[in-house]
Design an enzyme around this catalytic site. Structure first.
Site, mmCIF file in Angstrom:
data_model
loop_
_atom_site.group_PDB
_atom_site.id
_atom_site.type_symbol
_atom_site.label_atom_id
_atom_site.label_comp_id
_atom_site.label_asym_id
_atom_site.label_seq_id
_atom_site.Cartn_x
_atom_site.Cartn_y
_atom_site.Cartn_z
ATOM 1 N N LYS A 214 0.865 -1.057 -0.033
ATOM 2 C CA LYS A 214 0.043 -0.146 0.133
ATOM 3 C C LYS A 214 0.966 1.128 -0.004
ATOM 4 C CE LYS A 214 -4.289 0.871 0.094
ATOM 5 N NZ LYS A 214 -5.553 0.134 -0.525
HETATM 6 P P1 NAD Z 1 -12.722 7.510 -2.943
HETATM 7 O O1 NAD Z 1 -12.043 8.495 -2.274
HETATM 8 O O2 NAD Z 1 -13.401 7.247 -3.994
HETATM 9 O O3 NAD Z 1 -14.156 7.655 -1.841
HETATM 10 C C1 NAD Z 1 -14.426 7.859 -0.488
HETATM 11 C C2 NAD Z 1 -15.647 8.239 -0.257
HETATM 12 O O4 NAD Z 1 -15.874 7.983 1.349
HETATM 13 C C3 NAD Z 1 -15.915 9.713 -0.337
HETATM 14 O O5 NAD Z 1 -17.369 9.838 -0.866
HETATM 15 C C4 NAD Z 1 -15.766 10.319 1.043
HETATM 16 O O6 NAD Z 1 -16.738 11.638 1.078
HETATM 17 C C5 NAD Z 1 -16.298 9.384 1.865
HETATM 18 N N1 NAD Z 1 -15.742 9.405 3.239
HETATM 19 C C6 NAD Z 1 -14.477 9.608 3.889
HETATM 20 N N2 NAD Z 1 -14.541 9.655 5.081
HETATM 21 C C7 NAD Z 1 -15.818 9.646 5.475
HETATM 22 C C8 NAD Z 1 -16.359 9.512 6.596
HETATM 23 N N3 NAD Z 1 -16.003 9.555 7.853
HETATM 24 N N4 NAD Z 1 -17.983 8.973 6.595
HETATM 25 C C9 NAD Z 1 -18.606 8.971 5.544
HETATM 26 N N5 NAD Z 1 -18.045 9.048 4.329
HETATM 27 C C10 NAD Z 1 -16.707 9.398 4.162
HETATM 28 O O7 NAD Z 1 -12.213 6.203 -2.204
HETATM 29 P P2 NAD Z 1 -12.670 4.720 -2.622
HETATM 30 O O8 NAD Z 1 -11.617 4.368 -3.817
HETATM 31 O O9 NAD Z 1 -14.064 4.539 -3.157
HETATM 32 O O10 NAD Z 1 -12.374 4.016 -1.450
HETATM 33 C C11 NAD Z 1 -13.261 3.790 -0.321
HETATM 34 C C12 NAD Z 1 -12.757 2.733 0.468
HETATM 35 O O11 NAD Z 1 -12.771 1.337 -0.023
HETATM 36 C C13 NAD Z 1 -11.342 2.487 1.130
HETATM 37 O O12 NAD Z 1 -11.491 1.941 2.561
HETATM 38 C C14 NAD Z 1 -10.307 2.034 0.088
HETATM 39 O O13 NAD Z 1 -9.229 1.465 0.934
HETATM 40 C C15 NAD Z 1 -11.391 0.834 -0.053
HETATM 41 N N6 NAD Z 1 -11.244 -0.104 -1.408
HETATM 42 C C16 NAD Z 1 -11.278 0.855 -2.674
HETATM 43 C C17 NAD Z 1 -10.737 0.120 -3.692
HETATM 44 C C18 NAD Z 1 -10.702 0.827 -5.046
HETATM 45 O O14 NAD Z 1 -10.803 0.299 -6.101
HETATM 46 N N7 NAD Z 1 -10.829 1.860 -5.138
HETATM 47 C C19 NAD Z 1 -10.754 -1.303 -3.617
HETATM 48 C C20 NAD Z 1 -10.657 -1.953 -2.672
HETATM 49 C C21 NAD Z 1 -10.968 -1.398 -1.323
#
Ligand code: NAD
Length: 422
Positions: free
Chosen positions: A112
Site C-alpha cells: 500500500k
Molecule cells: P474515494 O476517495 O473514491 O471515496 C471515498 C468516499 O468516502 C467519499 O465519498 C468520501 O466523501 C467518503 N468518506 C470519507 N470519510 C468519510 C466518513 N468519515 N464518513 C462517511 N464518508 C466518508 O475512495 P474509494 O476508492 O471509494 O475507497 C473507499 C474505501 O474502499 C477505502 O477504504 C478503500 O481502501 C477501499 N477500497 C477501494 C478500492 C478501489 O478500487 N478504489 C478497492 C478495495 C477497497
C-alpha cells in the site's frame, strides 16, 4: 452537573490488523518466528515530496510505500492521497492486501502507499507534480515485476496514468503493467472502474440470500459515495435492493422509499456532496450506521464501526466495501448480537481481481472483452465466497476469522516452501 458522552478510543488500523493476524496464527498454530515474519513489513519507504505550488511557494509533503509481503509474487496495492495517511495506516492496509491477494489465490504479495495530502485543496497541476515526484522517489521500488500500484482514496485513473508515465519515462520504455486502474486508452481494463463495487454487490446479494432476505426487497445503507460506494449503491439498487441511506464525509441523506442513485450521482457531480439532495432528508453521517436496514455497506475509511457504536448497528449484515471499517472490539460485539460481517478481504476484492486481469492483459498485450471480465470477476468472487462460507459453517467461526486463516495459511505455506535466505 454536566453529563458528557463517554469517549471511545478507536483501535488504530495497524493494531486491528495485528490482532487479526495473531488470532489466525494462534488458530493455525503457527511457529512464533513465522508469525513474527508475517507481522513485519518486508520493505518500507518514506519519501519527502517538495511541491512547487501554483503561486511559486514550496510545501513539502510526506509519502510512504509499504511492501508487506512478497512470498507469493510482486507486491500489489493501492495508493491513497488523504490528510489522514500515516505510516502505520499504510502498514495495516498493506498487510490486509497480502491476505486479500492470498485469499483469492492471486500471484501477488500485499502493498500500500499513501501521501499525506488533501487533494481537495490542490489544483490538478499540483496533484500531478506531487504524483510524479512521489513515483520518481519510489524509483526502482515499483514496476510490473516488483510492485504494482492502483487507485484508492483520493486517487484515480489519471493518477495511475501519471505514475505509469513517470516510471516508463525514467526507464526509457513503456510499461503498461507498472500500474493498474489506468485509463482504457493506456491499456486499462474494461470493467476496472466498477470492479470493486461489482464484487461488493455480488457478495452483498449472496449474504442477503444466505439470510433468506433477497426475495423481500431488502434495504441497504451505504457509507461513502466515492469510487466504491457509489457503484455499490447503484448496483444494489439495480438488483432490487432499496438503498435508503447514503453518506459521504460531509453528511448523509435518507429516504425510506429508496434513493434514486443515478439522480444522487448527478447531484454529487454538481455539488460535490450527497448533502442537500432534493429527494431525501439530510441526516447526520453517524446516524447512517444505526439506520434500520438489512445490510450496512461501509465504503469509506477504517474504524467507523467500533466499540462505542457497534451496539447501535441495526443491520443484520455488514458488507465491508472499505478496508478495515470494523474494529476487532466491534467484531466481537456484532458477533454476539448475531450480525453477519462479510470482511473486507472477501467483500472488496473485486478491484484487485480486475487489477490482476489488467496486469495479465498487459503481459499478454491482448485486451479481454467486458463480458469475459465480468464473468470471471463474478466466478472468482463466488468461488471465494463459497470457500469461506462453507469453512465458516463447518468450523463455526466468523467469516473474518475464516478468511484470514485461509489467507495466512497460504502465505505461511509459501514462506515455508521458499525457506529462509541465506
Ligand atoms: P474515494 O476517495 O473514491 O471515496 C471515498 C468516499 O468516502 C467519499 O465519498 C468520501 O466523501 C467518503 N468518506 C470519507 N470519510 C468519510 C466518513 N468519515 N464518513 C462517511 N464518508 C466518508 O475512495 P474509494 O476508492 O471509494 O475507497 C473507499 C474505501 O474502499 C477505502 O477504504 C478503500 O481502501 C477501499 N477500497 C477501494 C478500492 C478501489 O478500487 N478504489 C478497492 C478495495 C477497497
Amino acid at each position: 452537573m454536566t453529563l458528557t458522552a463517554p469517549i471511545t478510543i478507536v483501535t488504530p488500523p495497524l493494531a486491528s490488523a495485528k490482532q487479526q493476524l495473531a488470532e489466525a496464527a494462534a488458530y493455525l498454530e503457527l511457529d512464533r518466528g513465522l508469525h513474527e515474519m508475517l507481522e513485519k513489513p518486508r520493505r518500507e519507504m518514506t519519501v519527502s515530496i517538495p511541491l512547487r505550488r501554483d503561486d511559486g511557494s514550496v510545501t513539502t509533503f510526506t509519502g510512504h510505500r509499504v511492501q508487506h509481503n512478497l512470498s507469493r509474487g510482486p507486491a500489489k496495492g493501492g495508493i491513497r492521497f488523504s490528510s489522514s495517511v500515516d505510516l502505520d495506516e499504510v502498514r495495516a492496509l498493506a498487510m490486509w492486501m497480502t491476505w486479500k491477494c492470498a485469499l483469492f489465490d492471486l500471484p501477488y504479495g500485499g502493498a500500500k502507499g499513501g501521501v499525506t495530502i488533501d487533494p481537495r485543496f490542490h489544483s490538478r497541476p499540483e496533484i500531478e507534480r506531487v504524483t510524479r515526484r512521489y513515483a520518481s522517489e519510489l524509483g526502482e521500488f515499483i514496476g510490473p515485476e516488483r510492485d504494482i500500484p492502483a487507485p484508492d482514496i483520493g486517487t484515480d485513473e489519471q493518477t495511475m496514468a501519471w505514475i505509469m508515465d513517470t516510471v516508463s519515462t525514467g526507464r526509457g520504455i513503456t510499461l503498461p503493467g507498472a500500474v493498474t486502474g489506468k485509463p482504457l486508452a493506456l491499456g486499462g481494463s474494461l470493467g476496472r472502474p466498477d470492479a470493486t463495487s461489482r464484487g461488493v454487490a455480488v457478495v452483498a446479494l449472496q449474504a442477503l440470500s444466505s439470510h433468506g432476505m433477497l426475495p423481500h426487497r431488502p434495504t441497504a445503507a451505504v457509507q461513502g459515495f466515492g469510487k466504491v460506494g457509489a457503484g455499490a449503491a447503484r448496483m444494489l439498487a439495480e438488483s432490487g435492493v432499496r438503498v435508503v441511506a447514503v453518506s459521504d464525509q460531509y453528511g448523509a441523506v435518507c429516504n425510506y422509499n429508496g434513493i434514486d442513485i443515478r439522480a444522487l450521482e448527478q447531484h454529487v457531480a454538481g455539488t460535490g456532496t450527497v448533502v442537500g439532495f432534493a429527494h431525501g432528508d439530510d441526516i447526520a453521517g453517524e446516524a447512517l450506521l444505526a439506520a434500520e436496514v438489512d445490510v450496512l455497506v461501509p465504503c469509506a475509511v477504517e474504524g467507523v464501526v467500533h466499540a462505542g457504536n457497534a451496539h447501535t448497528v441495526r443491520a443484520r449484515i455488514i458488507v465491508e466495501g472499505a478496508n478495515g471499517p470494523t474494529t476487532p472490539e466491534a467484531d466481537a460485539i456484532l458477533h454476539d448480537r448475531g450480525v453477519l460481517v462479510v470482511p473486507d478481504i472477501l467483500a472488496n476484492a473485486g478491484g484487485v481481481l480486475v487489477s490482476y486481469f489488467e496486469w495479465a492483459q498487459a503481459h499478454q498485450a491482448y485486451r479481454w472483452s467486458a463480458s469475459l471480465i465480468e464473468e470471471r470477476l463474478r466466478a472468482r468472487m463466488m468461488e471465494a465466497w463459497d470457500i469461506v462460507w462453507d469453512e465458516a459453517q463447518r468450523r463455526q467461526r466468523s467469516l473474518r476469522e475464516t478468511a484470514t486463516a485461509i489467507a495466512v495459511q497460504r502465505v505461511a505455506e509459501a514462506h515455508t516452501l521458499r525457506g529462509l535466505y541465506p
